[in-house]
Enzyme design. Structure first.
Site, PDB file in Angstrom:
ATOM      1  N   ARG A  22       1.543   1.550  -6.062  1.00  0.00           N
ATOM      2  CA  ARG A  22       1.615   0.575  -4.967  1.00  0.00           C
ATOM      3  C   ARG A  22       0.259  -0.078  -4.703  1.00  0.00           C
ATOM      4  NH1 ARG A  22       6.304   1.513  -2.050  1.00  0.00           N
ATOM      5  NH2 ARG A  22       5.483   0.406  -0.257  1.00  0.00           N
ATOM      6  N   GLU A  75      12.026 -20.503 -18.541  1.00  0.00           N
ATOM      7  CA  GLU A  75      11.825 -19.100 -18.160  1.00  0.00           C
ATOM      8  C   GLU A  75      13.008 -18.239 -18.614  1.00  0.00           C
ATOM      9  OE1 GLU A  75       9.392 -17.441 -17.386  1.00  0.00           O
ATOM     10  OE2 GLU A  75      10.133 -15.625 -16.415  1.00  0.00           O
ATOM     11  N   GLU A 131      11.762 -12.302 -25.105  1.00  0.00           N
ATOM     12  CA  GLU A 131      10.867 -11.150 -25.049  1.00  0.00           C
ATOM     13  C   GLU A 131      11.610  -9.835 -24.804  1.00  0.00           C
ATOM     14  OE1 GLU A 131       7.923 -11.128 -21.911  1.00  0.00           O
ATOM     15  OE2 GLU A 131       9.273 -12.102 -20.501  1.00  0.00           O
ATOM     16  N   CYS A 151       0.863  -1.189   0.000  1.00  0.00           N
ATOM     17  CA  CYS A 151       0.000   0.000   0.000  1.00  0.00           C
ATOM     18  C   CYS A 151       0.895   1.233   0.000  1.00  0.00           C
ATOM     19  CB  CYS A 151      -0.855   0.041   1.260  1.00  0.00           C
ATOM     20  SG  CYS A 151      -1.833  -1.451   1.500  1.00  0.00           S
ATOM     21  N   LYS A 162      12.555 -15.085 -21.162  1.00  0.00           N
ATOM     22  CA  LYS A 162      13.005 -13.721 -20.828  1.00  0.00           C
ATOM     23  C   LYS A 162      13.916 -13.179 -21.930  1.00  0.00           C
ATOM     24  CE  LYS A 162      10.854 -12.653 -17.244  1.00  0.00           C
ATOM     25  NZ  LYS A 162       9.728 -13.244 -17.957  1.00  0.00           N
ATOM     26  N   HIS A 203      17.749 -36.196 -28.874  1.00  0.00           N
ATOM     27  CA  HIS A 203      16.707 -36.760 -29.732  1.00  0.00           C
ATOM     28  C   HIS A 203      16.364 -35.815 -30.882  1.00  0.00           C
ATOM     29  CE1 HIS A 203      16.240 -40.087 -27.002  1.00  0.00           C
ATOM     30  NE2 HIS A 203      16.184 -39.232 -25.995  1.00  0.00           N
ATOM     31  N   LYS A 235       1.110  -6.192 -21.113  1.00  0.00           N
ATOM     32  CA  LYS A 235       1.221  -6.739 -19.756  1.00  0.00           C
ATOM     33  C   LYS A 235       0.088  -7.715 -19.476  1.00  0.00           C
ATOM     34  CE  LYS A 235       2.992  -7.011 -15.618  1.00  0.00           C
ATOM     35  NZ  LYS A 235       4.174  -7.892 -15.525  1.00  0.00           N
ATOM     36  N   ASN A 252       0.976   0.026   5.973  1.00  0.00           N
ATOM     37  CA  ASN A 252       1.385  -0.805   4.843  1.00  0.00           C
ATOM     38  C   ASN A 252       2.135  -1.982   5.431  1.00  0.00           C
ATOM     39  OD1 ASN A 252       2.350  -1.831   2.387  1.00  0.00           O
ATOM     40  ND2 ASN A 252       4.203  -0.595   2.566  1.00  0.00           N
ATOM     41  N   GLY A 253       1.790  -3.208   5.000  1.00  0.00           N
ATOM     42  CA  GLY A 253       2.466  -4.385   5.527  1.00  0.00           C
ATOM     43  C   GLY A 253       1.447  -5.425   5.962  1.00  0.00           C
ATOM     44  N   TRP A 259      -3.625  -1.669  -1.383  1.00  0.00           N
ATOM     45  CA  TRP A 259      -3.553  -2.876  -2.197  1.00  0.00           C
ATOM     46  C   TRP A 259      -3.953  -4.000  -1.247  1.00  0.00           C
ATOM     47  CZ3 TRP A 259      -0.198  -7.288  -2.927  1.00  0.00           C
ATOM     48  CH2 TRP A 259      -0.352  -7.890  -4.185  1.00  0.00           C
TER      49      TRP A 259
HETATM   50  C1  AGP Z   1       6.226 -12.937 -19.186  1.00  0.00           C
HETATM   51  O1  AGP Z   1       7.247 -12.072 -18.874  1.00  0.00           O
HETATM   52  C2  AGP Z   1       4.986 -12.328 -19.689  1.00  0.00           C
HETATM   53  N1  AGP Z   1       4.562 -11.229 -18.923  1.00  0.00           N
HETATM   54  C3  AGP Z   1       3.880 -13.346 -20.012  1.00  0.00           C
HETATM   55  O2  AGP Z   1       4.418 -14.550 -20.436  1.00  0.00           O
HETATM   56  C4  AGP Z   1       2.872 -13.608 -18.892  1.00  0.00           C
HETATM   57  O3  AGP Z   1       3.426 -14.407 -17.888  1.00  0.00           O
HETATM   58  C5  AGP Z   1       1.624 -14.277 -19.512  1.00  0.00           C
HETATM   59  O4  AGP Z   1       1.065 -13.432 -20.472  1.00  0.00           O
HETATM   60  C6  AGP Z   1       0.589 -14.611 -18.465  1.00  0.00           C
HETATM   61  O5  AGP Z   1       0.147 -13.468 -17.801  1.00  0.00           O
HETATM   62  P1  AGP Z   1      -0.609 -13.583 -16.413  1.00  0.00           P
HETATM   63  O6  AGP Z   1       0.336 -14.180 -15.429  1.00  0.00           O
HETATM   64  O7  AGP Z   1      -1.032 -12.197 -16.079  1.00  0.00           O
HETATM   65  O8  AGP Z   1      -1.788 -14.489 -16.654  1.00  0.00           O
END
Ligand code: AGP
Length: 613
Positions: free
Chosen positions: A27, A486, A493, A2, A490, A509, A608, A103-104, A77
């Site tokens: 936040r 992962e 992207e 928060c 990273k 394989h 996002k 906050n916490g 939050w």
């Molecule tokens: C990864 O860095 C991305 N932001 C993307 O793969 C993300 O994890 C995916 O779109 C799922 O999003 P979510 O966790 O909000 O469902």
């Protein structure tokens, strides 16, 4: 997470508070509120309204009283208690003469609430915060001053807090303190301020001080005194501020992604807070799914996308090991278009940072249609998935702004592994001592992640040597496999480089045909149960001319001997190792993105939150 702000000595406090709350909205913004002392009483306004909370509060405070007295504001939050007006801060005591923002997370709030109710207090919210207001009320009723009453109460709390309290009985004073969450103080021309973060203060003063853990500050107009919680005087530490407002929102970091990477120890710690009862047993209260419902399950299905899917894959290894329940993990967009076999004895877990991803939401809906019990793991309180599911388990990473998921990924792994341990406890598949042992390791993770973050310069050195590379393979086995996936995601992207994540044993394989001099192979070679086999796989690709970057545990010279470059990490329980292991891979992708001139906060073609199919 928060945001809090406060001021004393300012004639027109409310506009200052509202401006600060806007700066702190990153936040959280489930609700917002202000309280101030006017005419010998507390005046308070609160609004719950998602992204509009602070704007709504602006309307509610249009007729707020003026004065130079103490005033505090909060943007929430939600963690304990849904995002309603009743749960919005500031909270008051029974008399309404005291108001408090926080906050916490107060871990022992349940026992304190029971104690207060037994002694006649009436609590008006579901929050962990409100207990503090009533405990301070009780101390002041016994004759203590506001600072002394606050000091005594804070000594009784477990968990984390930055807190600010005002009282109609001491109209000019704000008492503030913190433990494990940040608080900054400011001084300017007869007024004294406090806030969760520097951006909220920077338009008003450049004289900013930081409060350390377990220190208590008493703010009066133009003056500031700081003591320890034991009452020992402390000289406050002044910080030199050279940032403008925009830079300050990023906390002095170049971008949100590097800030969020650095916030990972806190995200991990907060996700673990408040998860154990007085007897040491795991409690996942917020989950809504009762023990009886969960005892009945015979299969777990986890659905997710992208980075969240990788967290789910880690959890599969942990849940199958600890709980002995068949655990399937599926990419959400695939799950809903096949004929998954699940029924009322299946627990379907949907994992999503945003809680809004359409593919995952629809997969969960399909699971519910087939009769499964559905649990959401979400970072956003009251997200549409959290509302639609039978139960919810929140990661507590705080808002994540960078498009690439970082701190929420670590929190997801932890939340899912907590679920696994909880199921093991419930179904009796692990002795209590074994569960305690894993939890103890979990509690050490924030320090291990912080330790790993301190090695960023070493990762930068490796990245600098890989600037010309165009083809990357990330290899892992066991829980190292999702870490490899992962790491590759990273790099794709953020740095727009070709990167394949592969289970190392599968390489021979087919994909090994692609290995040639110039190919970079990043291998997760920490000591899980397949470490020796991993080293054999490393030898296979090394002999074909690949440049080897090995993720190795501190002191493991045998692994290092097979590497061209080593990314060192501190050791932990193998099933928890992805929480540490993924960190240098985030840093590597970040650094390569920067070296290639890309903005890590806004990778091309990405969003996002993905609310389309
Ligand atoms: C990864 O860095 C991305 N932001 C993307 O793969 C993300 O994890 C995916 O779109 C799922 O999003 P979510 O966790 O909000 O469902």
């Amino acid at each position: 997470m928060c945001g809090i702000i406060g001021v004393t000595g300012e004639a027109d406090a409310v506009p200052l508070l509202l401006g600060g709350l806007h700066q702190l909205e990153y936040r959280g913004y489930d609700s917002a509120g202000v309280a101030l002392v006017a005419d010998g009483a507390i005046w308070r306004a609160r609004a719950a309204g998602g992204t509009d909370s602070v704007a709504k509060l602006g309307e509610l405070t249009a007729g707020a009283p003026n004065g130079h007295a103490a005033a505090i504001g909060h943007t929430r939050w939600a963690t304990h208690g849904s995002p309603t007006e009743e749960n919005a801060h500031p909270h008051t005591d029974c008399t309404g003469r005291l108001a408090l923002i926080h906050n916490g997370i107060i871990e022992n709030h349940a026992e304190l609430r029971a104690e207060l109710e037994a002694s006649g207090h009436t609590l008006a919210s579901d929050t962990d915060t409100e207990v503090m207001a009533h405990l301070i009320e009780a101390q002041m009723a016994g004759g203590a001053s506001l600072p002394d009453a606050t000091r005594t109460v804070l000594g009784r709390l477990r968990g984390s807090f930055s807190v600010a309290v005002i009282s109609a009985d001491e109209p000019d004073t704000i008492v503030a303190a913190c433990r494990l969450t940040p608080l900054v103080l400011g001084l300017h021309d007869g007024m004294t301020l406090l806030a969760s973060d520097i951006p909220a203060l920077i338009g008003h003063t450049r004289r900013v001080f930081t409060l350390a853990d377990d220190q208590l500050a008493v703010l009066t107009p133009g003056a500031l005194t700081v003591t320890t919680l034991d009452g020992e005087p402390v000289e406050p530490v002044e910080r030199a501020i050279t940032w403008d407002v925009e830079a300050a929102q990023k906390g002095g970091y170049e971008d949100f992604m590097s800030k969020e990477i650095e916030e990972q120890p806190v995200a991990v710690r907060d996700t673990l807070l408040d998860r154990r009862g007085a007897g040491g047993e795991l409690i996942l209260d917020e989950m809504r799914l009762g023990a009886d419902e969960l005892r009945d399950i015979d299969k777990v299905f986890i659905v997710a996308c992208g980075t969240s899917y990788h967290a789910a894959l880690v959890a599969k290894y942990a849940i199958e090991h600890w709980v002995k329940l068949p655990t399937e993990v599926d990419i959400a967009s695939e799950f809903r278009y096949r004929d998954p076999v699940l029924n009322e004895r299946t627990l379907c877990v949907g994992v999503s940072q945003s809680g809004e991803t359409l593919d995952t939401a629809e997969a969960m809906r399909e699971a519910a249609r087939l009769g499964a019990k559905v649990l959401a793991v979400s970072n956003v309180v009251d997200s549409s998935m959290a509302r639609a599911a039978d139960g919810v388990l929140y990661t507590r990473a705080g808002p994540e702004i960078g498009v690439a998921s970082t701190k929420t990924h670590l929190a997801q792994i932890l939340a899912l592994e907590l679920l696994g341990l909880y199921l093991a406890q419930l179904l009796g598949t692990q002795p209590a001592a074994a569960i305690d042992g894993v939890f103890d390791h979990m509690e050490r993770l924030p320090d291990l992640v912080a330790d790993t973050l301190r090695r960023a310069d070493d990762v930068d050195d490796v990245a600098a040597k890989l600037t010309d590379a165009r083809d990357f393979f990330f290899l892992g086995r066991h829980v190292g496999f999702p870490v490899a996936l992962e790491g590759a995601l990273k790099l794709k992207e953020l740095a727009y480089l070709r990167a394949e994540g592969y289970p190392a044993g599968e390489l021979k394989h087919g994909p090994i045909a692609l290995i040639e001099p110039g190919t970079v192979v990043v291998a997760i070679a920490t000591r899980n149960r397949l470490w020796e086999k991993m080293l054999s796989n490393v030898a296979e690709v090394r002999s074909r001319g690949a440049t080897m970057v090995l993720l190795a545990e501190d002191g493991d010279e045998e692994t290092a001997a097979a590497a061209d470059h080593v990314l060192w990490v501190p050791p932990t329980d193998p099933l928890l190792s992805p929480v540490v292991g993924v960190v240098p891979l985030q840093q590597l992708a970040y650094r390569l993105a920067r070296l290639h001139g890309h903005d890590p906060d806004r990778p091309r073609n990405l969003a996002k939150t993905v609310t389309v199919e």
